[in-house]
Motif scaffolding. Sequence first.
Motif, mmCIF file in Angstrom:
data_model
loop_
_atom_site.group_PDB
_atom_site.id
_atom_site.type_symbol
_atom_site.label_atom_id
_atom_site.label_comp_id
_atom_site.label_asym_id
_atom_site.label_seq_id
_atom_site.Cartn_x
_atom_site.Cartn_y
_atom_site.Cartn_z
ATOM 1 N N ILE A 42 9.682 28.914 48.305
ATOM 2 C CA ILE A 42 8.848 29.232 49.462
ATOM 3 C C ILE A 42 7.516 28.496 49.399
ATOM 4 O O ILE A 42 7.111 27.815 50.347
ATOM 5 N N VAL A 43 6.829 28.629 48.276
ATOM 6 C CA VAL A 43 5.464 28.084 48.169
ATOM 7 C C VAL A 43 5.459 26.564 48.230
ATOM 8 O O VAL A 43 4.659 25.964 48.959
ATOM 9 N N VAL A 44 6.340 25.915 47.473
ATOM 10 C CA VAL A 44 6.388 24.452 47.498
ATOM 11 C C VAL A 44 6.748 23.949 48.887
ATOM 12 O O VAL A 44 6.214 22.947 49.374
ATOM 13 N N LEU A 300 12.020 23.211 53.928
ATOM 14 C CA LEU A 300 12.758 23.671 52.760
ATOM 15 C C LEU A 300 12.683 22.674 51.611
ATOM 16 O O LEU A 300 13.555 22.639 50.749
ATOM 17 N N VAL A 301 11.631 21.858 51.593
ATOM 18 C CA VAL A 301 11.475 20.890 50.520
ATOM 19 C C VAL A 301 11.333 21.582 49.173
ATOM 20 O O VAL A 301 11.643 21.009 48.118
ATOM 21 N N GLY A 302 10.893 22.840 49.175
ATOM 22 C CA GLY A 302 10.779 23.584 47.936
ATOM 23 C C GLY A 302 12.104 23.938 47.301
ATOM 24 O O GLY A 302 12.133 24.436 46.160
ATOM 25 N N THR A 303 13.207 23.680 47.996
ATOM 26 C CA THR A 303 14.525 23.937 47.421
ATOM 27 C C THR A 303 14.712 23.190 46.100
ATOM 28 O O THR A 303 15.372 23.693 45.188
ATOM 29 N N PHE A 304 14.105 21.999 45.974
ATOM 30 C CA PHE A 304 14.243 21.219 44.740
ATOM 31 C C PHE A 304 13.662 21.983 43.558
ATOM 32 O O PHE A 304 14.273 22.070 42.492
ATOM 33 N N VAL A 362 12.568 33.184 54.642
ATOM 34 C CA VAL A 362 11.109 33.332 54.709
ATOM 35 C C VAL A 362 10.445 31.993 55.039
ATOM 36 O O VAL A 362 9.569 31.910 55.907
ATOM 37 N N ALA A 363 10.863 30.931 54.350
ATOM 38 C CA ALA A 363 10.184 29.639 54.479
ATOM 39 C C ALA A 363 10.321 29.034 55.871
ATOM 40 O O ALA A 363 9.366 28.430 56.379
ATOM 41 N N VAL A 364 11.491 29.190 56.495
ATOM 42 C CA VAL A 364 11.699 28.529 57.785
ATOM 43 C C VAL A 364 10.812 29.120 58.885
ATOM 44 O O VAL A 364 10.024 28.390 59.505
ATOM 45 N N PRO A 365 10.874 30.419 59.173
ATOM 46 C CA PRO A 365 10.007 30.923 60.254
ATOM 47 C C PRO A 365 8.531 30.842 59.941
ATOM 48 O O PRO A 365 7.714 30.512 60.813
ATOM 49 N N VAL A 366 8.144 31.133 58.680
ATOM 50 C CA VAL A 366 6.730 31.052 58.320
ATOM 51 C C VAL A 366 6.245 29.606 58.401
ATOM 52 O O VAL A 366 5.145 29.316 58.897
ATOM 53 N N GLY A 367 7.069 28.665 57.910
ATOM 54 C CA GLY A 367 6.703 27.254 57.972
ATOM 55 C C GLY A 367 6.589 26.747 59.393
ATOM 56 O O GLY A 367 5.688 25.966 59.715
#
Length: 508
Positions: A42-44, A300-304, A362-367
């Motif tokens: 999420i954070v990355v 979703l770059v934080g997936t890595f 979380v990451a998609v809508p917040v991003g």
Amino acid sequence: MTATRTATVRAGFLATLHAEWTKFRTVRGWVLAMAGALLATIVVGLLGTAAPAPAGRGSDSASYPRGPGGEAVNDSFSFVHRTLTGDGSLTVELRSLTGLADTGTGKTARGAQPWAKAGIIVKESLAQGSPYAALMATGGHGLRMQYDYTHDTAGPRVRQGWLRLVRSGDVLTGYASADGSRWTRVGRAKLPGLARTVRAGLFTTSPQAKQDTGAGAGFSPAVATGTFGPPVLTGGWSPSPWRGTQVGGDAGTSGSYTDTLKGGFTPGDGGGFAVTGAGDIAPVVGGPAMGAGFAVENLLVGTFAGLIVVIAVGTVFITGEYRSGLLRTTMTATPVRGRVLGAKALVAAGVAGAVGLVAAAVAVPVGERGARGRGFLVLPVTSATEARVIAGTGLLCAAAAVLALGVGALLRRSGTAVALVVASLVLPFLLATSGVLPPGLSEWLLRVTPAAGFAVQQTLPRYAQVLSVYEPSTGYHPLAPWAGLTVLCGYAALALGLAAVRLRGRDV
């Protein structure tokens, strides 16, 4: 007898599964690591898109025009138009289509771009994204009939001649003729709910010029000019004079004007017109054509970061027991070794899948909200596509965990196994999308390595009628989303299968 044995086997597997789950959740380090993977994803991802707002654009403008189907569109062109109420037709001779492009050296190159367009159009309104149907000549793809941005029908490969567009209710039919007397139907478009009163007339537009340089493909400003004879009208046309408008106010994300390359129209001899324009009437795609914006997968770059943790935990889930000797106790309690490996795989996949699913949800809508709030464009996708990306991220993490578990069981060394899985899953993707490799090699890596699984996150559309750089470096995978994930799952299944064979054949 068979039913009893099946029930016994099922009960035995469920007991083993419960034991492995208990083992996982009671090891604080593994639980904390998975929580860290969730937060890292999420954070990355949010930090990776936390760039300053583009100059001159605020949050109120951070949206693409949308077509009738909800897709992001470019809708920018020079338009000479009048009002048509009810049925009618427009016939005109397109005498020439020419173009100019900025070469970046202070000079201009002559010649229309392959997808430069000049022709006739019926459009519901001047608002970007409104329904339309158009018949046009192009710079390099012959005559086309296009409507509602995503529909494209090829006609004769000519660049000039007579064009006719006939409206009957919500149906528009395009015809072409070389001499103005013998007509060939090019295509037919049905625009449900088309307003009774529409705008119709002549248009010209041109996407940017693609420049191939030693550093890769780039784009530079370009314009096109369509020279038309006097329009011939039938039906409910307004008596007002022809009016020139730059739809969209500028050239949009697929074109540009400069001090020397300008749009507009000028009346010609005998009632004709010369119309010059830039931009495009087409869907927005990725790469340079997307302009300053994000696709959903960028969020979703934080997936890595999360995957590296998932891989490490998936590996240690089996290698840690080899190192401590606990696996001997496990195998003594559960002599069916394949059952133990299967239970471990389900636990690893379930935990990793939940981490990926929640992180993406979380990451998609917040991003998206954050990017739009800072003035960035976010390429819209359908609800089904967004759901696929979120669920697919969970499946991607689950498959990676199983792959790591299988490789760990085969090698029995944590460091080597983690390095091998990261090198086969994460590294090829980074190399392919960074642009450091030739496009052909990048596509090959994303076809035959476990990194193909990242295709499940892609959302960028690809259209034959839109010029762009359709390469991994601009977000385009060579495999379809589920096909790419299938490649990764195949590797995970292979590793787990080989591990099961080795586990049965060697002492733990």
